[in-house]
Design a protein around this motif. Structure first.
Motif, short mmCIF file in Angstrom:
data_model
loop_
_atom_site.label_atom_id
_atom_site.label_comp_id
_atom_site.label_asym_id
_atom_site.label_seq_id
_atom_site.Cartn_x
_atom_site.Cartn_y
_atom_site.Cartn_z
N THR A 237 0.84 -1.20 0.00
CA THR A 237 0.00 0.00 0.00
C THR A 237 0.88 1.25 0.00
O THR A 237 1.83 1.35 0.77
CB THR A 237 -0.91 0.03 1.25
N SER A 238 0.57 2.20 -0.84
CA SER A 238 1.32 3.45 -0.90
C SER A 238 0.68 4.51 -0.02
O SER A 238 -0.54 4.68 -0.04
CB SER A 238 1.38 3.97 -2.35
N ARG A 239 1.48 5.18 0.78
CA ARG A 239 0.99 6.27 1.63
C ARG A 239 2.18 7.11 2.08
O ARG A 239 3.31 6.61 2.16
CB ARG A 239 0.23 5.73 2.83
N PRO A 240 1.96 8.37 2.41
CA PRO A 240 3.06 9.24 2.84
C PRO A 240 3.56 8.87 4.24
O PRO A 240 2.79 8.37 5.09
CB PRO A 240 2.44 10.63 2.84
N VAL A 241 4.81 9.12 4.46
CA VAL A 241 5.40 9.05 5.80
C VAL A 241 5.63 10.49 6.25
O VAL A 241 6.25 11.28 5.54
CB VAL A 241 6.73 8.28 5.80
N VAL A 242 5.13 10.82 7.43
CA VAL A 242 5.29 12.17 7.97
C VAL A 242 6.63 12.25 8.71
O VAL A 242 6.85 11.51 9.67
CB VAL A 242 4.14 12.53 8.93
N MET A 243 7.50 13.11 8.25
CA MET A 243 8.80 13.28 8.91
C MET A 243 8.92 14.71 9.43
O MET A 243 8.57 15.66 8.74
CB MET A 243 9.94 13.01 7.93
N CYS A 244 9.42 14.84 10.66
CA CYS A 244 9.63 16.17 11.23
C CYS A 244 10.80 16.11 12.21
O CYS A 244 11.13 15.05 12.74
CB CYS A 244 8.37 16.67 11.93
N VAL A 245 11.43 17.24 12.41
CA VAL A 245 12.50 17.37 13.39
C VAL A 245 11.98 18.28 14.50
O VAL A 245 11.54 19.40 14.24
CB VAL A 245 13.78 17.96 12.77
N ILE A 246 12.03 17.78 15.73
CA ILE A 246 11.48 18.52 16.87
C ILE A 246 12.52 18.63 17.97
O ILE A 246 13.49 17.87 18.00
CB ILE A 246 10.22 17.82 17.43
N ALA A 247 12.32 19.56 18.87
CA ALA A 247 13.13 19.63 20.08
C ALA A 247 12.80 18.43 20.95
O ALA A 247 11.68 17.92 20.96
CB ALA A 247 12.83 20.92 20.84
N ARG A 248 13.80 17.93 21.66
CA ARG A 248 13.58 16.74 22.48
C ARG A 248 12.46 16.94 23.50
O ARG A 248 11.74 16.01 23.83
CB ARG A 248 14.88 16.36 23.19
N THR A 249 12.33 18.16 24.00
CA THR A 249 11.30 18.42 25.01
C THR A 249 9.89 18.35 24.43
O THR A 249 8.91 18.28 25.16
CB THR A 249 11.51 19.82 25.63
N GLN A 250 9.79 18.38 23.09
CA GLN A 250 8.48 18.33 22.46
C GLN A 250 7.99 16.91 22.17
O GLN A 250 6.84 16.72 21.81
CB GLN A 250 8.50 19.11 21.13
N TYR A 251 8.88 15.93 22.33
CA TYR A 251 8.49 14.58 21.93
C TYR A 251 7.28 14.03 22.70
O TYR A 251 6.39 13.42 22.09
CB TYR A 251 9.65 13.61 22.04
N PRO A 252 7.22 14.18 24.03
CA PRO A 252 6.03 13.66 24.73
C PRO A 252 4.72 14.22 24.17
O PRO A 252 3.75 13.48 24.01
CB PRO A 252 6.26 14.10 26.18
N GLN A 253 4.71 15.52 23.85
CA GLN A 253 3.50 16.13 23.29
C GLN A 253 3.19 15.54 21.91
O GLN A 253 2.02 15.26 21.59
CB GLN A 253 3.69 17.64 23.18
N LEU A 254 4.24 15.33 21.10
CA LEU A 254 4.02 14.75 19.78
C LEU A 254 3.48 13.33 19.89
O LEU A 254 2.52 12.96 19.21
CB LEU A 254 5.33 14.74 18.99
N GLU A 255 4.08 12.52 20.75
CA GLU A 255 3.64 11.13 20.89
C GLU A 255 2.18 11.05 21.35
O GLU A 255 1.38 10.29 20.79
CB GLU A 255 4.54 10.40 21.89
N GLN A 256 1.84 11.85 22.35
CA GLN A 256 0.47 11.84 22.85
C GLN A 256 -0.51 12.28 21.76
O GLN A 256 -1.58 11.69 21.59
CB GLN A 256 0.35 12.76 24.08
N GLY A 257 -0.13 13.33 21.02
CA GLY A 257 -1.02 13.83 19.98
C GLY A 257 -1.21 12.84 18.84
O GLY A 257 -2.34 12.65 18.37
N VAL A 258 -0.14 12.20 18.42
CA VAL A 258 -0.23 11.24 17.31
C VAL A 258 -1.05 10.02 17.72
O VAL A 258 -1.93 9.56 16.98
CB VAL A 258 1.18 10.81 16.86
N LEU A 259 -0.79 9.49 18.92
CA LEU A 259 -1.52 8.31 19.37
C LEU A 259 -2.99 8.62 19.63
O LEU A 259 -3.84 7.73 19.54
CB LEU A 259 -0.86 7.73 20.62
N ALA A 260 -3.30 9.87 19.98
CA ALA A 260 -4.70 10.25 20.15
C ALA A 260 -5.43 10.23 18.81
O ALA A 260 -6.62 9.93 18.74
CB ALA A 260 -4.79 11.64 20.78
#
Length: 287
Positions: A237-260
């Motif tokens: 299956t073809s689909r985009p992969v979302v890539m981003c570079v974030i500050a380490r302190t932002q990772y918990p917020q990103l993980e929670q938001g994506v999994l939500a």
């Protein structure tokens, strides 16, 4: 201005390294790396005064570096090849004439830690300018040039071999104490080289809800996004992969938001030691 800063870093680095040698390594006979460590290790075997051996090795290794690393390296290093022996002899004279004979004697493990700290900081400052102190870091730079090994790790390898040489002269315990200095020095080199960079994390997210994730990263995290084309190896299956570079302190917020948005999202995280380019400034000036 940049040349003046680089010159100042080379002078400061050589001064710090020479201070560590004159005030900590030589008085306490620390089997650390560098020409000082080699000189200490060889003294019981060759009976050549430590400072004289440092001067000899500095000149010889400078010639080796000029041959193996090129003319530009030699031009950047010749200042260190001059400054380092001068500072070592100056600080040795200061230690011998301005202080009591046992003033710098201390527990060997204490001297090992602090000499490693100063040596690593000194070498890191000089390495940042693309130069060398003209000592045993030249073989390390040669190793780093022709292998994937990082400069700080290459220094630890060369210095570890130098400490091993001291086992013959001083025994195993002295060598083990010296390894403390080697480890601390290698750590400080890598940290100093990366000083001022922005430690971050590269995150790649594979999800069917890539559009929602893209909007979340753009709007909530205020980060740029790159969409990579991908094709599943099993589902095809073809689909985009979302890539981003974030500050380490932002990772918990990103993980929670994506999994939500998608509990089954596949998140790949890797550490990034440095980020360059317009636009990567963390919110509120934090990284």
């Amino acid at each position: 201005m940049k040349k003046i800063v680089s010159l100042g870093m080379v002078v400061a680095g050589n001064a710090l390294l020479a201070a560590a040698v004159a005030f900590l390594i030589v008085p306490n006979e620390i089997l650390t790396g560098g020409v000082a460590g080699v000189s200490v290790a060889l003294y019981p075997l060759l009976h050549i005064p430590t400072i004289a051996m440092i001067n000899i090795l500095t000149i010889g290794l400078f010639i080796l570096g000029a041959i193996a690393l090129g003319k530009k390296f030699a031009m950047n290093t010749i200042l260190s090849a001059i400054l380092y022996p001068v500072f070592v002899n100056l600080f040795t004279w200061v230690a011998g004439t301005c202080f009591p004979p046992d003033y710098f004697l201390m527990e060997t493990w204490v001297a090992s830690i602090y000499s490693g700290f100063l040596c690593g900081l000194a070498l890191g400052l000089v390495f940042r300018t693309g130069a060398s102190t003209g000592g045993m870091d030249i073989p390390a730079l040669i190793l780093a040039k022709y292998t994937p090994i990082k400069e700080g790790d290459a220094v630890m390898i060369i210095d570890g071999l130098t400490v091993a040489l001291g086992i013959v002269s001083y025994g195993l315990q002295a060598a083990l104490v010296g390894l403390i200095s080697v480890f601390v020095s290698g750590y400080m080199i890598n940290r100093t080289i990366m000083l001022g960079s922005q430690p971050s994390q590269n995150v790649m997210i594979i999800t069917d809800k890539w559009e929602e994730v893209r909007q979340f990263v753009l709007n909530d995290l205020e980060r740029g996004v790159t969409l990579l084309s991908s094709r599943g190896g099993y589902t095809e299956t073809s689909r985009p992969v979302v890539m981003c570079v974030i500050a380490r302190t932002q990772y918990p917020q990103l993980e929670q938001g994506v999994l939500a948005l998608d509990k089954s999202a596949f998140i790949i995280v890797s550490d990034v030691n440095s980020v360059h380019g317009e636009g990567f400034i963390a919110p509120h000036g934090t990284v």
